[in-house]
Design a protein around this motif. Structure first.
Motif, PDB file in Angstrom:
ATOM      1  N   ALA A 138       0.734  -1.297   0.050  1.00  0.00           N
ATOM      2  CA  ALA A 138      -0.166   0.087  -0.078  1.00  0.00           C
ATOM      3  C   ALA A 138       0.929   1.340  -0.097  1.00  0.00           C
ATOM      4  O   ALA A 138       0.512   2.382  -0.780  1.00  0.00           O
ATOM      5  N   ARG A 139       1.889   1.017   0.642  1.00  0.00           N
ATOM      6  CA  ARG A 139       2.897   2.480   0.636  1.00  0.00           C
ATOM      7  C   ARG A 139       3.311   2.717  -0.622  1.00  0.00           C
ATOM      8  O   ARG A 139       3.257   3.779  -0.756  1.00  0.00           O
ATOM      9  N   ALA A 140       3.839   1.490  -1.240  1.00  0.00           N
ATOM     10  CA  ALA A 140       4.430   1.753  -2.455  1.00  0.00           C
ATOM     11  C   ALA A 140       3.639   2.256  -3.386  1.00  0.00           C
ATOM     12  O   ALA A 140       3.643   3.174  -4.173  1.00  0.00           O
ATOM     13  N   PHE A 141       2.148   1.629  -3.601  1.00  0.00           N
ATOM     14  CA  PHE A 141       1.395   2.016  -4.508  1.00  0.00           C
ATOM     15  C   PHE A 141       0.982   3.661  -4.139  1.00  0.00           C
ATOM     16  O   PHE A 141       0.746   4.434  -5.148  1.00  0.00           O
ATOM     17  N   ASP A 142       0.470   4.116  -2.920  1.00  0.00           N
ATOM     18  CA  ASP A 142       0.481   5.254  -2.543  1.00  0.00           C
ATOM     19  C   ASP A 142       1.230   6.367  -3.290  1.00  0.00           C
ATOM     20  O   ASP A 142       1.021   7.176  -3.653  1.00  0.00           O
ATOM     21  N   LEU A 144       3.641   5.806  -5.527  1.00  0.00           N
ATOM     22  CA  LEU A 144       4.101   5.979  -6.812  1.00  0.00           C
ATOM     23  C   LEU A 144       2.593   6.631  -7.772  1.00  0.00           C
ATOM     24  O   LEU A 144       2.613   7.337  -8.670  1.00  0.00           O
ATOM     25  N   GLU A 145       1.593   6.253  -7.176  1.00  0.00           N
ATOM     26  CA  GLU A 145       0.391   7.049  -7.582  1.00  0.00           C
ATOM     27  C   GLU A 145       0.395   8.476  -7.270  1.00  0.00           C
ATOM     28  O   GLU A 145       0.130   9.669  -8.179  1.00  0.00           O
ATOM     29  N   ALA A 146       0.836   8.883  -6.120  1.00  0.00           N
ATOM     30  CA  ALA A 146       1.097  10.454  -5.834  1.00  0.00           C
ATOM     31  C   ALA A 146       2.080  10.969  -6.712  1.00  0.00           C
ATOM     32  O   ALA A 146       1.432  12.300  -6.999  1.00  0.00           O
ATOM     33  N   VAL A 150       2.632   5.798 -11.489  1.00  0.00           N
ATOM     34  CA  VAL A 150       1.650   4.680 -12.014  1.00  0.00           C
ATOM     35  C   VAL A 150       0.287   5.300 -11.905  1.00  0.00           C
ATOM     36  O   VAL A 150      -0.113   5.666 -10.733  1.00  0.00           O
ATOM     37  N   ARG A 151      -0.617   5.040 -12.701  1.00  0.00           N
ATOM     38  CA  ARG A 151      -1.954   5.281 -12.782  1.00  0.00           C
ATOM     39  C   ARG A 151      -2.988   4.426 -12.132  1.00  0.00           C
ATOM     40  O   ARG A 151      -3.939   4.607 -11.585  1.00  0.00           O
ATOM     41  N   SER A 152      -2.906   3.033 -12.586  1.00  0.00           N
ATOM     42  CA  SER A 152      -3.502   1.794 -11.967  1.00  0.00           C
ATOM     43  C   SER A 152      -2.657   0.763 -11.483  1.00  0.00           C
ATOM     44  O   SER A 152      -1.399   0.613 -11.810  1.00  0.00           O
TER      45      SER A 152
END
Length: 316
Positions: A138-142, A144-146, A150-152
């Motif tokens: 979750a930390r990585a996804f957050d 990268l998205e912010a 990464v968009r999806s």
């Protein structure tokens, strides 16, 4: 070209994805020909992984670099296509999986450099990691998205319960689950048909059961890979003497619809109401053209069921 929803987003995607796993030694002009054939057929979705080409001297991310160097896309053309890559498989001291924060973020940075792009449209976790810590994912996804990198996000080869575990911490919708599926490797579909049939192998619950239904309920797009291969990975089933009944049925339907058997094998997957995508890993442009044609066919129920039975599955 048939299009399908990508997860629960407002984005639509082609029912056929061009898989780039096999381009490690492909000359630039052939990569460009493959890309052009894909675009002409309506395929604007290209699937990569950091692992692809790792045995080549170029190492990890090699196929991503081959793709980017051959095409040298302008920023305008980059916006016209979807780039998806995967991470999490490591050939280190031992073959293992790594879905840690450090590995995910470092791999994405290298994929961005290799693909010569500022962002990835989709990032998938390539294999389930038994040591996964959902909070790290979750930390990585957050982050990268912010950062707009990464968009999806999605997964590959994950079971329903493994997805549920990630969702305890990951807040982004998981838009895709890439899984092995072909008419000759269709247990995840067949086990639902054979439920409550005690003497049928297909009735054995695997991977927690109900993966197809789970993804439909939660708006996760299934992406099918190895779509013309045996379940054991021993080769292509099209024309194989090991599958005479299946090939006879594929040939019969191909003649009926005026397409190739590969198109029919594609149509069997895209006919499913879950709106699956077919990931076709090929360096042969005509195969992409044939698959795209197959995605537009809507097999009848009798034809669809006839194919799964010809592949050896029991319909009670």
């Amino acid at each position: 070209m048939k299009t399908v929803p990508l997860g629960t987003t407002e984005t639509t995607a082609p029912a056929v994805i061009a898989g780039m796993m096999r381009i490690a030694d492909t000359p630039p002009e052939q990569v460009r020909a493959l890309y052009s054939a894909a675009r002409e057929a309506g395929v604007d979705f290209f699937d990569h992984a950091d692992l692809y080409g790792f045995k080549h001297p170029g190492g990890y991310h090699h196929c991503e670099r081959v793709f980017a160097e051959a095409l040298d896309l302008s920023s305008a053309e980059r916006e016209q296509i979807t780039l998806q890559t995967k991470t999490g498989i490591v050939d280190g001291e031992t073959w293992h999986y790594d879905s840690s924060y450090q590995h995910i973020t470092a791999s994405v940075e290298e994929s961005l450099r290799a693909l010569r792009t500022d962002y990835l449209d989709v990032l998938l976790l390539h294999r389930p990691d038994a040591l996964v810590e959902p909070e790290e994912v979750a930390r990585a996804f957050d982050e990268l998205e912010a950062a707009g990198k990464v968009r999806s996000f999605g997964v590959s080869n994950h079971t329903p319960r493994q997805i549920d575990l990630l969702r305890t911490a990951v807040r982004q919708p998981l838009v895709a689950n890439q899984i092995q599926l072909s008419v000759a490797h269709s247990t995840i579909v067949a086990q639902g048909l054979a439920s409550n049939m005690a003497v049928q192998d297909d009735a054995v619950v695997r991977d927690g059961g109900g993966l197809v239904d789970y993804c439909r309920v939660h708006g996760i797009t299934l992406q099918a890979y190895s779509t013309i291969q045996f379940g054991d990975g021993s080769g292509v089933f099209l024309g194989s003497p090991d599958h005479p009944e299946l090939n006879a049925e594929l040939d019969r339907l191909a003649a009926r619809y005026g397409v190739t058997p590969l198109a029919i094998a594609t149509a069997w997957i895209t006919r499913h109401p879950s709106n699956m995508q077919v990931v076709l890993g090929t360096t042969t442009p005509q195969r992409l053209t044939d698959a795209a044609a197959g995605s537009d066919l809507r097999l009848t129920r009798a034809e669809w069921y006839g194919l799964i039975q010809a592949a050896g599955h029991h319909v009670p």
